[in-house]
Enzyme design. Structure first.
Site, short mmCIF file in Angstrom:
data_model
loop_
_atom_site.label_atom_id
_atom_site.label_comp_id
_atom_site.label_asym_id
_atom_site.label_seq_id
_atom_site.Cartn_x
_atom_site.Cartn_y
_atom_site.Cartn_z
N ASP A 49 -7.11 -6.67 0.69
CA ASP A 49 -6.72 -5.90 -0.13
C ASP A 49 -8.46 -5.65 -0.59
O ASP A 49 -9.09 -4.44 -1.07
CB ASP A 49 -5.69 -5.74 -1.13
CG ASP A 49 -5.86 -4.31 -1.98
OD1 ASP A 49 -5.64 -4.34 -0.93
OD2 ASP A 49 -4.97 -4.78 -2.93
N CYS A 140 -2.18 6.14 -0.22
CA CYS A 140 -1.97 4.71 -0.36
C CYS A 140 -1.50 4.40 -1.37
O CYS A 140 -0.89 3.46 -1.94
CB CYS A 140 -3.18 3.72 -0.04
SG CYS A 140 -3.32 2.34 -0.62
N TYR A 144 1.91 2.99 -3.00
CA TYR A 144 2.41 2.07 -3.57
C TYR A 144 2.88 2.40 -5.18
O TYR A 144 3.65 1.39 -5.57
CB TYR A 144 0.95 1.43 -3.96
CG TYR A 144 0.43 -0.03 -3.49
CD1 TYR A 144 -0.23 -1.08 -3.71
CD2 TYR A 144 0.44 0.61 -2.02
CE1 TYR A 144 -0.88 -2.09 -2.87
CE2 TYR A 144 -0.13 -0.49 -0.85
CZ TYR A 144 -0.53 -1.21 -1.54
OH TYR A 144 -1.46 -2.13 -0.83
N TYR A 171 1.66 -1.59 -10.97
CA TYR A 171 1.61 -0.70 -9.90
C TYR A 171 3.51 0.97 -10.16
O TYR A 171 3.87 1.59 -9.88
CB TYR A 171 2.53 -0.52 -8.62
CG TYR A 171 0.82 -0.54 -8.00
CD1 TYR A 171 -0.15 -0.33 -7.72
CD2 TYR A 171 1.05 -2.58 -7.27
CE1 TYR A 171 -1.64 -0.26 -6.72
CE2 TYR A 171 -0.63 -2.75 -6.79
CZ TYR A 171 -1.43 -1.73 -6.21
OH TYR A 171 -2.65 -2.21 -5.42
N GLU A 213 -0.39 1.98 6.86
CA GLU A 213 0.15 0.84 5.82
C GLU A 213 1.19 -0.16 6.52
O GLU A 213 0.98 -1.13 5.76
CB GLU A 213 0.73 2.73 4.72
CG GLU A 213 0.79 1.18 3.28
CD GLU A 213 -0.23 1.17 2.73
OE1 GLU A 213 -0.81 0.14 1.98
OE2 GLU A 213 -0.94 2.22 2.69
#
Length: 225
Positions: A49, A140, A144, A171, A213
């Site tokens: 990441d 993305c 998330y 998140y 993803e």
């Protein structure tokens, strides 16, 4: 009375309803939510990441080169600084807490699934428009937020885990959700006058990013093997 046109963000969300729910059942996400994910898998994920974020900011930069609108340039620049700040202030200290060394951070090589994802998004920004680049980025960011919201509802204790709690808290926090909503708003603003054909193309970009993803989660769970 004419129907109000469907916002692009709603079209994007609708076009991935056969993909996004699978994130919530993915073993990496499930085990992280339950606190049973092997720490080595999470360490591998965090390193991958980290290099993903390095390319993520480049996509904003590629979008900047597509516009002379100071409002857009400011928006894109602020997002670059937000990602850089999050990386320095949160991501790197988080990796250190997991026992990841400076040598591991400096020597990490992106997995092919990681590179394929990043390069696809960069291509959409470089060869397309600001809007196509932002749609790639939005996948993305929004995914998330979607994962965080749904998994914390399902596993309220997820935010309390000594290692994974910080991930979930990050998140679902107001700052992250606000940034994501601003990105959604900008996508809707820039797409007010696009044709159905252009909207369909952007939906395809969003779907492709969603599939990338999913491959990212697969890669993380396999720890690159």
């Amino acid at each position: 009375m004419e129907k109000e046109p469907v916002k692009l963000s709603r079209q994007l969300y609708n076009c991935v309803q056969d993909i996004w729910p699978s994130y919530l059942e993915h073993p990496f996400v499930l085990e992280m939510s339950q606190g049973t994910l092997p720490l080595e898998k999470f360490r591998y994920y965090m390193l991958q990441d980290y290099v993903y974020l390095r390319d993520y900011v480049k996509i904003f930069a590629a979008c900047i080169s597509k516009t002379d609108d100071f409002r857009l340039i400011r928006f894109l620049s602020e997002n670059i600084m937000a990602v850089l700040d999050e990386t320095d202030r949160v991501h790197i200290p988080y990796m250190k807490r997991l026992g990841i060394t400076d040598e591991e951070i400096e020597s990490v090589v992106p997995h092919i699934s990681n590179s394929s994802y990043s390069y696809y998004m960069i291509c959409q920004a470089q060869s397309g428009t600001v809007l196509s680049g932002l749609v790639a980025l939005l996948n993305c960011s929004w995914a998330y937020a979607y994962i965080g919201e749904n998994m914390v509802k399902r596993f309220p204790d997820a935010t309390q885990h000594p290692y994974y709690g910080q991930w979930f808290s990050g998140y679902v926090c107001d700052d992250y959700l606000r940034t994501n909503e601003q990105l959604i708003h900008m996508v809707n603003s820039l797409s007010e006058e696009i044709s159905p054909r252009e909207a369909a193309k952007l939906c395809q970009i969003f779907r492709t990013c969603s599939l990338h993803e999913l491959q990212f989660w697969n890669m993380a769970y396999a720890a690159g093997k």
